[in-house]
Design a protein around this motif. Structure first.
Motif, PDB file in Angstrom:
ATOM      1  N   ARG A 103      29.591  44.862  54.311  1.00 21.95           N
ATOM      2  CA  ARG A 103      29.265  43.764  53.369  1.00 21.95           C
ATOM      3  C   ARG A 103      29.454  42.364  54.007  1.00 21.95           C
ATOM      4  NH1 ARG A 103      30.562  44.493  47.289  1.00 21.95           N
ATOM      5  NH2 ARG A 103      29.076  42.635  47.147  1.00 21.95           N
ATOM      6  N   GLY A 228      32.753  41.425  45.830  1.00 20.58           N
ATOM      7  CA  GLY A 228      33.519  41.798  47.006  1.00 20.58           C
ATOM      8  C   GLY A 228      34.763  41.289  46.524  1.00 20.58           C
ATOM      9  N   VAL A 233      36.538  39.279  51.402  1.00 16.85           N
ATOM     10  CA  VAL A 233      35.373  38.711  51.561  1.00 16.85           C
ATOM     11  C   VAL A 233      35.859  37.044  51.083  1.00 16.85           C
ATOM     12  CG1 VAL A 233      32.957  38.232  50.768  1.00 16.85           C
ATOM     13  CG2 VAL A 233      33.972  40.534  50.884  1.00 16.85           C
TER      14      VAL A 233
END
Length: 353
Positions: A103, A228, A233
């Motif tokens: 991601r 996330g 993140v």
């Protein structure tokens, strides 16, 4: 049985695993496991089953002591929210994973590799759910990775059709969901973080897959989506979801969202007029423990956009990455902040003509 009170509290799913169970340094700095990782547990295989029971009991008792209404086992038996379920399915190669982009830009991660028809050949989370149900008289929730997310974090070498793949995962999830409700679980939540990350594909077949996964569910259903983990993140996040209002057309009853860390534009709650919203009011991107009054302020802000009977309160997601004392203190603040606003609502009701 679900609590009959306004503003009930819950958790998204995870809670910190004890240091004697996992290497927290590896947990903090490694990627989120999508497949099972050797050496993840610090406990020898011969003692692991007992250790996992003990860790689950610790998480359950912490949530009870903190005053949380709808609890989980902290997902302490799992290496990640999805890996145990995904790798237990027929049609997934247990020996040779695939590799996809993470991601976060520039990262890659090993993921399940689909080499045949997806099939749930046995219950995956049922024993853990039974342990949780027997360990507490609180309402309990069990989380299952959602079919859209499962389809997005794998390498497909069989279906060659994203929709067909998601619907195949949905059938497997549905079988698990039915067994969990039959075991006495009060809430089953499917985790769908990739709805936000892959909004275009989600609009094409996401709701269809969700509805297939929750078909004939015999209890309260929830769905979690997020930006996330804060621990994985870091930095600023969008204050609106690319995919949210579309869920109002789905069969899921509760929608769980992060709101505290991304400082969500709470007007977006109005895009879910038929759903109960599980709103994140604890910022897990910060090690600072919120005061109950700060939690209460966040709750009041959400109540400007939806009525109290459609609001459930929770942390943002990723609590497993916090030190356990911090996580426990945050949950206490959550319960205390909810109690402040609940009393305010009761006073207003008593004062009404």
């Amino acid at each position: 049985m679900l609590p009959h009170k306004l503003l009930p509290t819950t958790v998204v799913g995870s809670y910190p695993q004890p240091d004697w169970l996992v290497d927290r340094e590896t947990l903090q700095h490694g990627t989120v496991p999508r497949v099972l990782q050797a050496g993840f547990w610090r406990v020898p295989d011969a003692a692991l089953a007992e250790a996992l029971d003990d860790a689950a009991t610790v998480a359950i008792r912490d949530m009870e002591r903190a005053g949380i209404d709808v609890i989980t086992d902290g997902e302490v038996r799992r290496q990640s929210y999805s890996s145990a379920f995904a790798t237990a399915l027929g049609g997934v190669d247990p020996e040779r994973p695939g590799v996809v982009q993470g991601r976060r830009a520039g990262t890659t991660v090993e993921v399940p590799r689909v080499v045949g028809p997806i099939a749930r050949e046995r219950p995956v989370l049922l024993d853990a759910a039974r342990f949780l149900r027997a360990a507490t008289d609180r309402a309990v929730k069990v989380t299952v990775p959602g079919p859209f997310t499962l389809s997005q974090q794998c390498v497909d070498e069989h279906y060659n059709d994203p929709r067909a793949l998601a619907l195949a995962f949905a059938e497997a999830v549905n079988a698990e969901v039915r067994d969990l409700f039959a075991a006495g679980v009060d809430v089953v939540q499917i985790d769908e973080p990739w709805l936000q990350a892959r909004a275009e594909a989600a609009r094409a077949f996401g709701v269809e897959a969700i509805d297939r996964a929750l078909d004939e569910a015999a209890g309260v259903t929830a769905l979690h989506l997020c930006f996330g983990y804060a621990a994985k993140v870091p930095g600023a996040k969008p204050n609106t979801y690319e995919f949210l209002g579309e869920l109002d057309a789905s069969s899921v009853q509760q929608v769980s969202i992060e709101a505290a860390q991304p400082q969500l534009d709470l007007r977006s709650l109005q895009t879910l007029p038929s759903k109960t919203v599980i709103a994140g009011v604890l910022d897990l991107g910060s090690p600072d423990v919120e005061t109950p009054e700060l939690v209460a302020e966040r709750i009041r802000a959400a109540l400007r956009h939806l009525p109290p009977d459609r609001l459930v309160l929770a942390p943002d997601c990723g609590m497993k990455y916090l030190p356990r004392p911090v996580a426990f203190a945050k949950l206490q603040a959550l319960a205390q902040g909810a109690a402040i606003v609940r009393r305010e609502l009761e006073i207003m009701e008593d004062a009404a003509p």
